[in-house]
Design a protein around this motif. Structure first.
Motif, PDB file in Angstrom:
ATOM      1  N   LEU A 194      34.437  67.570  22.269  1.00  0.00           N
ATOM      2  CA  LEU A 194      32.653  68.207  21.425  1.00  0.00           C
ATOM      3  C   LEU A 194      33.588  68.429  20.075  1.00  0.00           C
ATOM      4  CD1 LEU A 194      30.662  70.174  23.415  1.00  0.00           C
ATOM      5  CD2 LEU A 194      29.645  67.864  22.721  1.00  0.00           C
ATOM      6  N   ARG A 195      34.710  69.330  19.910  1.00  0.00           N
ATOM      7  CA  ARG A 195      35.553  69.279  18.812  1.00  0.00           C
ATOM      8  C   ARG A 195      35.714  68.465  18.271  1.00  0.00           C
ATOM      9  NH1 ARG A 195      37.985  73.551  22.131  1.00  0.00           N
ATOM     10  NH2 ARG A 195      39.341  72.871  22.718  1.00  0.00           N
ATOM     11  N   ASP A 196      36.015  67.163  19.011  1.00  0.00           N
ATOM     12  CA  ASP A 196      37.268  65.846  18.179  1.00  0.00           C
ATOM     13  C   ASP A 196      35.621  65.385  17.949  1.00  0.00           C
ATOM     14  OD1 ASP A 196      39.078  66.481  19.353  1.00  0.00           O
ATOM     15  OD2 ASP A 196      39.154  65.035  21.007  1.00  0.00           O
ATOM     16  N   ILE A 197      34.807  65.038  18.138  1.00  0.00           N
ATOM     17  CA  ILE A 197      33.177  64.889  17.770  1.00  0.00           C
ATOM     18  C   ILE A 197      33.211  65.092  16.730  1.00  0.00           C
ATOM     19  CG2 ILE A 197      31.149  64.979  17.834  1.00  0.00           C
ATOM     20  CD1 ILE A 197      30.937  63.494  20.665  1.00  0.00           C
ATOM     21  N   ASP A 198      32.977  66.840  16.808  1.00  0.00           N
ATOM     22  CA  ASP A 198      32.800  67.305  15.063  1.00  0.00           C
ATOM     23  C   ASP A 198      34.067  66.752  13.919  1.00  0.00           C
ATOM     24  OD1 ASP A 198      30.983  68.695  15.941  1.00  0.00           O
ATOM     25  OD2 ASP A 198      32.269  70.394  16.916  1.00  0.00           O
ATOM     26  N   ARG A 216      43.392  59.824  21.619  1.00  0.00           N
ATOM     27  CA  ARG A 216      42.860  59.316  22.826  1.00  0.00           C
ATOM     28  C   ARG A 216      42.168  58.652  23.401  1.00  0.00           C
ATOM     29  NH1 ARG A 216      38.815  64.521  23.858  1.00  0.00           N
ATOM     30  NH2 ARG A 216      37.930  62.695  24.849  1.00  0.00           N
ATOM     31  N   ASP A 217      42.442  58.467  24.349  1.00  0.00           N
ATOM     32  CA  ASP A 217      42.124  57.005  25.122  1.00  0.00           C
ATOM     33  C   ASP A 217      41.275  56.885  26.166  1.00  0.00           C
ATOM     34  OD1 ASP A 217      43.336  54.110  25.843  1.00  0.00           O
ATOM     35  OD2 ASP A 217      44.032  55.006  28.307  1.00  0.00           O
ATOM     36  N   ASP A 218      40.474  56.449  25.007  1.00  0.00           N
ATOM     37  CA  ASP A 218      38.901  56.745  25.413  1.00  0.00           C
ATOM     38  C   ASP A 218      37.994  55.762  24.430  1.00  0.00           C
ATOM     39  OD1 ASP A 218      38.530  58.417  24.241  1.00  0.00           O
ATOM     40  OD2 ASP A 218      38.130  60.340  25.013  1.00  0.00           O
ATOM     41  N   PRO A 219      36.361  55.684  24.343  1.00  0.00           N
ATOM     42  CA  PRO A 219      35.358  55.175  23.336  1.00  0.00           C
ATOM     43  C   PRO A 219      35.294  55.920  21.892  1.00  0.00           C
ATOM     44  CG  PRO A 219      34.845  54.536  25.140  1.00  0.00           C
ATOM     45  CD  PRO A 219      36.087  56.111  26.094  1.00  0.00           C
ATOM     46  N   LEU A 220      35.425  56.900  22.273  1.00  0.00           N
ATOM     47  CA  LEU A 220      36.187  58.207  21.369  1.00  0.00           C
ATOM     48  C   LEU A 220      37.690  58.188  20.422  1.00  0.00           C
ATOM     49  CD1 LEU A 220      34.286  60.353  19.906  1.00  0.00           C
ATOM     50  CD2 LEU A 220      35.561  62.164  21.170  1.00  0.00           C
ATOM     51  N   GLY A 221      37.926  57.640  21.134  1.00  0.00           N
ATOM     52  CA  GLY A 221      39.667  57.425  20.080  1.00  0.00           C
ATOM     53  C   GLY A 221      39.659  56.266  19.700  1.00  0.00           C
ATOM     54  N   ARG A 222      38.936  54.885  20.881  1.00  0.00           N
ATOM     55  CA  ARG A 222      38.667  54.028  19.866  1.00  0.00           C
ATOM     56  C   ARG A 222      37.944  53.617  18.428  1.00  0.00           C
ATOM     57  NH1 ARG A 222      39.242  52.506  24.854  1.00  0.00           N
ATOM     58  NH2 ARG A 222      36.999  52.565  25.445  1.00  0.00           N
ATOM     59  N   LEU A 223      36.860  54.392  18.462  1.00  0.00           N
ATOM     60  CA  LEU A 223      35.945  54.559  17.586  1.00  0.00           C
ATOM     61  C   LEU A 223      36.985  55.066  16.335  1.00  0.00           C
ATOM     62  CD1 LEU A 223      33.214  54.457  16.143  1.00  0.00           C
ATOM     63  CD2 LEU A 223      32.805  56.555  17.037  1.00  0.00           C
ATOM     64  N   ALA A 224      37.419  56.275  16.424  1.00  0.00           N
ATOM     65  CA  ALA A 224      38.185  57.593  15.248  1.00  0.00           C
ATOM     66  C   ALA A 224      39.392  55.866  15.148  1.00  0.00           C
ATOM     67  CB  ALA A 224      39.290  58.573  15.622  1.00  0.00           C
ATOM     68  N   LYS A 225      40.043  55.354  15.794  1.00  0.00           N
ATOM     69  CA  LYS A 225      41.525  54.534  15.141  1.00  0.00           C
ATOM     70  C   LYS A 225      40.439  53.137  14.238  1.00  0.00           C
ATOM     71  CE  LYS A 225      44.252  54.437  19.255  1.00  0.00           C
ATOM     72  NZ  LYS A 225      43.609  55.491  20.039  1.00  0.00           N
ATOM     73  N   ILE A 226      39.345  52.951  14.281  1.00  0.00           N
ATOM     74  CA  ILE A 226      38.467  51.953  13.638  1.00  0.00           C
ATOM     75  C   ILE A 226      38.147  52.501  12.681  1.00  0.00           C
ATOM     76  CG2 ILE A 226      36.640  50.948  13.411  1.00  0.00           C
ATOM     77  CD1 ILE A 226      36.921  49.658  16.643  1.00  0.00           C
ATOM     78  N   PHE A 227      37.509  53.757  12.135  1.00  0.00           N
ATOM     79  CA  PHE A 227      37.079  54.980  11.461  1.00  0.00           C
ATOM     80  C   PHE A 227      38.510  54.811  10.034  1.00  0.00           C
ATOM     81  CE2 PHE A 227      35.687  58.356   8.971  1.00  0.00           C
ATOM     82  CZ  PHE A 227      33.775  58.345   8.969  1.00  0.00           C
ATOM     83  N   ARG A 228      39.068  55.352  11.194  1.00  0.00           N
ATOM     84  CA  ARG A 228      40.515  55.266  10.152  1.00  0.00           C
ATOM     85  C   ARG A 228      40.748  54.372   9.609  1.00  0.00           C
ATOM     86  NH1 ARG A 228      45.757  58.447  13.083  1.00  0.00           N
ATOM     87  NH2 ARG A 228      45.455  56.187  13.897  1.00  0.00           N
ATOM     88  N   SER A 229      41.119  52.957   9.887  1.00  0.00           N
ATOM     89  CA  SER A 229      41.278  52.322   9.755  1.00  0.00           C
ATOM     90  C   SER A 229      40.642  51.532   8.894  1.00  0.00           C
ATOM     91  CB  SER A 229      41.587  50.791  10.702  1.00  0.00           C
ATOM     92  OG  SER A 229      42.437  49.714  10.059  1.00  0.00           O
ATOM     93  N   LEU A 230      39.321  51.537   8.529  1.00  0.00           N
ATOM     94  CA  LEU A 230      38.492  51.575   7.991  1.00  0.00           C
ATOM     95  C   LEU A 230      38.739  52.252   6.327  1.00  0.00           C
ATOM     96  CD1 LEU A 230      34.784  50.604   9.502  1.00  0.00           C
ATOM     97  CD2 LEU A 230      36.347  48.924   8.574  1.00  0.00           C
ATOM     98  N   ALA A 231      39.130  53.058   6.443  1.00  0.00           N
ATOM     99  CA  ALA A 231      38.941  54.579   5.438  1.00  0.00           C
ATOM    100  C   ALA A 231      40.285  54.012   4.729  1.00  0.00           C
ATOM    101  CB  ALA A 231      38.917  55.877   5.869  1.00  0.00           C
TER     102      ALA A 231
END
Length: 507
Positions: free
Chosen positions: A144-148, A175-190
């Motif tokens: 939940l904190r990571d989603i925030d 993170r080694d899960d879908p949320l971590g992969r989403l964060a990687k993509i989001f950070r890469s795009l930014a």
């Protein structure tokens, strides 16, 4: 049982045992240690809350009946503390009314109950169950904190200017899960967007800087020709420097006040403005007029091309900008092009070698001026800064002009003397305002290339106003000077560079 669930029930935990009985406390500690966990034993509720505030624990085994502060009070204090409320508590008691004590403990937030005369298998089962729930809850809270964190990063980008480091996505991306992969993509795009905007910013700086270099240099280049005209008409150098400073101050301050109102000058600004006034408004302006009486305007302009190398070396020594071979090559290309023109043209019979040597002071003063502009007061506009500086210059020059009987009064008929004075003051004001903007836009090293455009402009002004002749080779040198611009390039945006995305729906 999955591997993860098995790990959650068998992984070593940090256990706090709270019991006022030394015998039963050690018995419980020995049993917990036999299960592979680490234990810490305290004998009272106050001591327990103190150590809980200092050390992390995974579970608490809490005696109910204790002097001073019983187990119920400890439970109430733990559940009232945000940092402690998620730690599972198993109450341990030998009370006769176990049902009532268990019910009250559960109501106060305890996870489970254990009798004093426990069986090791019961202890293991209840501890494993409590630890599994605790670790699952920890993962849930982390998720939940990571989603925030990811949501806040999106809000940072949507809300305004941002820098990739402000997104704080490193821990989520690990993170080694879908949320971590989403964060990687989001950070890469930014980061990709940020890098693209920085490259676009550099291109804009280069184009704008090139235009400013040409404009400011072209205006600056007229000064030697005007100085030579003034000498031919026997206009006193001190008087000319004073009145041109007055003209520049009036023009800049009138523009500044009409646009932004009265300037808000701070006391600490006077140190910069005084130094700049003495260096440029007094010394450079006066020496330009004096030296122009003895050296051709086109030659002064040629000598001024050394300013690029002077600024490059000074900026490197003062760590204002990082030196590089590419920048050195760009400066060298422009310098070489102008040097060829100088060698072909020659010095001419009228140019005294001593005065030619003195003319080298002019590009050196302009080099100091270029670097000094990096420290100008940012809260003052360019026109305001130049206006105040030139007003101070006039104030400093006035007593010397009076003492030398060089302070002439302008004629109402507006003759050549007044025209030269007005042209020198107006050109100085315009060139300095453009130069200030140039240093902010492109940095001092790139700005130093104004020396080359100033050189070529000086040659052109000498031809137009004084009839000095120059071969077409000088015009060919302009091509190499402009090529040098693109090699040097303006300074890149610093670490504080931020970009703003316009999101659809935000207007």
């Amino acid at each position: 049982m999955t591997d993860q669930a098995h790990h959650e029930t068998t992984a070593p935990a940090s256990v706090l045992i709270v019991d006022d009985s030394r015998v039963s406390g050690r018995k419980l500690a020995k049993a917990v240690t036999a299960l592979g966990h680490r234990t810490e034993l305290v004998s009272g509720g106050t001591e327990a809350l103190g150590i809980l505030g200092e050390m992390p624990f995974d579970i608490v085994l809490l005696d109910i009946v204790m002097p001073e502060m019983d187990g119920y009070a400890v439970l109430i204090a733990m559940k009232a503390d945000v940092a402690l409320r998620e730690i599972p508590v198993i109450v341990v008691s030998s009370l006769d009314d176990e049902i009532e004590s268990v019910a009250r403990s559960i109501e106060l937030g305890a996870e489970d109950f254990l009798p004093k005369n426990f069986e090791p298998a019961i202890l293991r089962a209840r501890m494993n169950a409590s630890l599994a729930r605790k670790r699952f809850r920890d993962r849930e809270l982390d998720y939940l904190r990571d989603i925030d964190t990811l949501t806040e990063a999106a809000q940072v980008i949507e809300g305004g200017a941002f820098h990739p480091t402000e997104l704080n996505l490193a821990s989520v991306a690990a993170r080694d899960d879908p949320l971590g992969r989403l964060a990687k993509i989001f950070r890469s795009l930014a980061e990709e967007i940020y890098d693209r905007e920085r490259r676009a910013d550099l291109t804009v700086r280069t184009l704008r800087g090139t235009l400013l270099v040409i404009a400011a240099g072209s205006i600056f280049g007229i000064a030697p020709a005007l100085g030579r005209l003034a000498s031919a008409r026997e206009i006193p150098p001190l008087g000319l420097a004073f009145w041109s400073a007055v003209v520049a101050a009036i023009l800049c301050l009138s523009f500044s006040i009409g646009r932004s109102g009265l300037p808000r000058l701070k006391l600490r600004d006077l140190r910069f403005l005084t130094l700049w006034a003495l260096l440029l408004g007094c010394l450079y302006q006066l020496l330009t007029v004096v030296i122009a009486a003895h050296v051709e305007a086109s030659l002064i302009a040629m000598i001024g091309s050394s300013r690029g190398f002077m600024v490059f070396l000074l900026a490197a020594l003062l760590a204002l900008e990082r030196p590089s071979l590419q920048r050195f090559s760009g400066l060298g290309l422009g310098f070489a092009a102008v040097a060829v023109v100088l060698l072909v043209q020659g010095t001419g019979e009228d140019n005294d070698l001593l005065w030619i040597a003195c003319a080298l002071v002019l590009p050196f003063l302009l080099s100091l001026h270029t670097l000094l502009m990096s420290w100008r007061p940012r809260h003052l506009g360019a026109a305001t800064t130049v206006g105040i500086m030139m007003a101070l210059s006039a104030l400093f020059l006035l007593p010397f002009a009076v003492a030398q009987n060089a302070l002439f009064l302008p004629s109402l008929s507006f003759g050549q003397r007044e025209l030269i004075t007005l042209a020198l003051g107006a050109s100085t004001a315009a060139a300095l305002v453009l130069a200030l903007d140039l240093v902010v836009t492109a940095g001092p090293v790139f700005s130093s290339q104004m020396a080359y455009s100033q050189t070529l402009a000086g040659i052109a002004w000498g031809m137009l106003l004084l009839g000095e002749r120059l071969s077409p080779l000088a015009w060919g040198a302009l091509v190499f000077v402009i090529a040098g611009f693109w090699l040097v390039k303006p300074k890149r945006a610093g670490d504080d560079f931020r970009i703003t995305l316009r999101m659809k729906g935000n207007g």
